[in-house]
Design a protein around this motif. Sequence first.
Motif, PDB file in Angstrom:
ATOM      1  N   SER A   1      64.466  -4.391  21.482  1.00  0.00           N
ATOM      2  CA  SER A   1      65.047  -5.664  21.847  1.00  0.00           C
ATOM      3  C   SER A   1      65.745  -5.642  20.225  1.00  0.00           C
ATOM      4  O   SER A   1      66.838  -5.734  20.118  1.00  0.00           O
ATOM      5  N   SER A   2      65.202  -5.838  19.464  1.00  0.00           N
ATOM      6  CA  SER A   2      65.366  -6.072  17.842  1.00  0.00           C
ATOM      7  C   SER A   2      65.824  -4.319  17.223  1.00  0.00           C
ATOM      8  O   SER A   2      67.189  -4.874  16.634  1.00  0.00           O
ATOM      9  N   GLY A   3      65.759  -3.579  18.026  1.00  0.00           N
ATOM     10  CA  GLY A   3      65.857  -2.307  17.917  1.00  0.00           C
ATOM     11  C   GLY A   3      67.369  -1.558  17.957  1.00  0.00           C
ATOM     12  O   GLY A   3      68.303  -1.896  16.915  1.00  0.00           O
ATOM     13  N   TRP A   4      67.508  -2.528  19.354  1.00  0.00           N
ATOM     14  CA  TRP A   4      69.162  -2.228  19.845  1.00  0.00           C
ATOM     15  C   TRP A   4      70.006  -3.218  18.621  1.00  0.00           C
ATOM     16  O   TRP A   4      71.198  -2.648  18.472  1.00  0.00           O
ATOM     17  N   LEU A   5      69.460  -4.492  18.914  1.00  0.00           N
ATOM     18  CA  LEU A   5      69.976  -5.474  17.428  1.00  0.00           C
ATOM     19  C   LEU A   5      70.842  -4.353  16.711  1.00  0.00           C
ATOM     20  O   LEU A   5      71.601  -5.362  15.714  1.00  0.00           O
ATOM     21  N   LEU A   6      69.753  -4.102  15.985  1.00  0.00           N
ATOM     22  CA  LEU A   6      69.482  -3.017  14.520  1.00  0.00           C
ATOM     23  C   LEU A   6      71.060  -1.832  14.715  1.00  0.00           C
ATOM     24  O   LEU A   6      71.349  -2.113  13.450  1.00  0.00           O
ATOM     25  N   VAL A   7      71.255  -1.367  15.734  1.00  0.00           N
ATOM     26  CA  VAL A   7      71.706  -0.958  16.426  1.00  0.00           C
ATOM     27  C   VAL A   7      73.029  -1.210  16.360  1.00  0.00           C
ATOM     28  O   VAL A   7      73.972  -0.041  15.256  1.00  0.00           O
ATOM     29  N   ALA A   8      73.284  -1.581  17.003  1.00  0.00           N
ATOM     30  CA  ALA A   8      74.601  -2.148  17.293  1.00  0.00           C
ATOM     31  C   ALA A   8      75.015  -3.078  15.397  1.00  0.00           C
ATOM     32  O   ALA A   8      76.696  -3.055  15.583  1.00  0.00           O
ATOM     33  N   LEU A   9      73.810  -3.881  15.439  1.00  0.00           N
ATOM     34  CA  LEU A   9      74.709  -4.531  13.741  1.00  0.00           C
ATOM     35  C   LEU A   9      75.183  -3.428  12.789  1.00  0.00           C
ATOM     36  O   LEU A   9      75.991  -3.207  12.129  1.00  0.00           O
ATOM     37  N   CYS A  10      74.360  -2.036  12.266  1.00  0.00           N
ATOM     38  CA  CYS A  10      74.672  -1.261  11.556  1.00  0.00           C
ATOM     39  C   CYS A  10      76.059  -0.706  11.824  1.00  0.00           C
ATOM     40  O   CYS A  10      76.977   0.164  11.567  1.00  0.00           O
ATOM     41  N   ALA A  11      75.737  -0.360  13.569  1.00  0.00           N
ATOM     42  CA  ALA A  11      77.638   0.271  14.046  1.00  0.00           C
ATOM     43  C   ALA A  11      78.242  -0.275  14.101  1.00  0.00           C
ATOM     44  O   ALA A  11      79.679   0.692  13.674  1.00  0.00           O
ATOM     45  N   ALA A  12      78.151  -1.474  14.102  1.00  0.00           N
ATOM     46  CA  ALA A  12      79.241  -1.910  14.089  1.00  0.00           C
ATOM     47  C   ALA A  12      80.100  -1.946  12.328  1.00  0.00           C
ATOM     48  O   ALA A  12      81.754  -1.983  11.755  1.00  0.00           O
ATOM     49  N   THR A  13      78.526  -2.310  11.396  1.00  0.00           N
ATOM     50  CA  THR A  13      79.139  -2.158   9.901  1.00  0.00           C
ATOM     51  C   THR A  13      79.750  -0.722   9.111  1.00  0.00           C
ATOM     52  O   THR A  13      80.446  -0.648   8.782  1.00  0.00           O
ATOM     53  N   GLY A  14      79.266  -0.001  10.182  1.00  0.00           N
ATOM     54  CA  GLY A  14      79.643   1.968   9.529  1.00  0.00           C
ATOM     55  C   GLY A  14      81.655   1.812  10.712  1.00  0.00           C
ATOM     56  O   GLY A  14      82.043   2.325   9.368  1.00  0.00           O
ATOM     57  N   ALA A  15      80.972   0.889  11.390  1.00  0.00           N
ATOM     58  CA  ALA A  15      82.436   1.199  12.012  1.00  0.00           C
ATOM     59  C   ALA A  15      84.298   0.735  11.461  1.00  0.00           C
ATOM     60  O   ALA A  15      85.109   1.326  10.688  1.00  0.00           O
ATOM     61  N   TYR A  16      83.516  -0.463  10.497  1.00  0.00           N
ATOM     62  CA  TYR A  16      84.402  -1.357   9.939  1.00  0.00           C
ATOM     63  C   TYR A  16      84.533  -0.579   8.117  1.00  0.00           C
ATOM     64  O   TYR A  16      85.625  -0.778   8.037  1.00  0.00           O
ATOM     65  N   CYS A  17      83.478  -0.142   7.673  1.00  0.00           N
ATOM     66  CA  CYS A  17      83.849   0.659   6.762  1.00  0.00           C
ATOM     67  C   CYS A  17      84.684   1.686   6.624  1.00  0.00           C
ATOM     68  O   CYS A  17      85.380   2.919   6.270  1.00  0.00           O
ATOM     69  N   LEU A  18      84.217   2.494   7.981  1.00  0.00           N
ATOM     70  CA  LEU A  18      85.995   3.634   8.624  1.00  0.00           C
ATOM     71  C   LEU A  18      86.723   3.212   8.197  1.00  0.00           C
ATOM     72  O   LEU A  18      87.627   3.805   7.720  1.00  0.00           O
ATOM     73  N   LEU A  19      86.922   1.744   8.668  1.00  0.00           N
ATOM     74  CA  LEU A  19      88.436   1.290   8.129  1.00  0.00           C
ATOM     75  C   LEU A  19      88.573   0.674   6.963  1.00  0.00           C
ATOM     76  O   LEU A  19      89.758   1.313   6.695  1.00  0.00           O
ATOM     77  N   ARG A  20      88.166   0.164   6.070  1.00  0.00           N
ATOM     78  CA  ARG A  20      88.499  -0.006   4.419  1.00  0.00           C
ATOM     79  C   ARG A  20      88.908   1.870   4.038  1.00  0.00           C
ATOM     80  O   ARG A  20      88.692   1.508   3.417  1.00  0.00           O
TER      81      ARG A  20
END
Length: 186
Positions: A6-25
């Motif tokens: 469960s914490s692994g999936w939360l970390l995956v979601a956090l990092c993927a969302a951060t990576g996606a926002y960085c693509l916008l940046r």
Amino acid sequence: MHGPASSGWLLVALCAATGAYCLLRMHSSDETQRLAAGDEALMGFGMAAMAVPGSAFTPPAWVWPVYAVVFGGAALRALWVARTGPHHLHHLVGAAAMVYMAAVMTASPTATGHAHGGSGVPLLTGGLLVYFTAYVLVSGVRLLPVAGVAGGAAARSALAWGDRPELARACRLSMGIGMLAMLLTI
């Protein structure tokens, strides 16, 4: 990485969302923001892929050396860019930490504890934990609002999504937290 699913999936979601926002940046009008955003997007997506719980997917053995090569290249690029200013050194440390974690996973991809053979925390892991803890604390303080800032919310709302410095800081903070979580599991 090792740890609860469960914490692994939360970390995956956090990092993927951060990576996606960085693509916008990367579409920012500021060249410095664009360059940093590319490095941070690579780090976010790399961390997301590395954090997928082993119970859901066990990557083949060749994946970890590929990670080491990719992030080794990112570390060399960060070292080259760091000559223009010390603020790029964080990207160097982050990429080097990813190389280190990939090397640990190469040595022991299925271990359920310390992959280092000894008791306690290895010196390099401990040093990285201290660095990222300090980075997270400093980044968190930088996100605190400052009273009396000229322009305030009206000036911030006029900025494009890729140019909002507080969102970039929040992304860096979340990746620092993610790095801490990943380092704690190796």
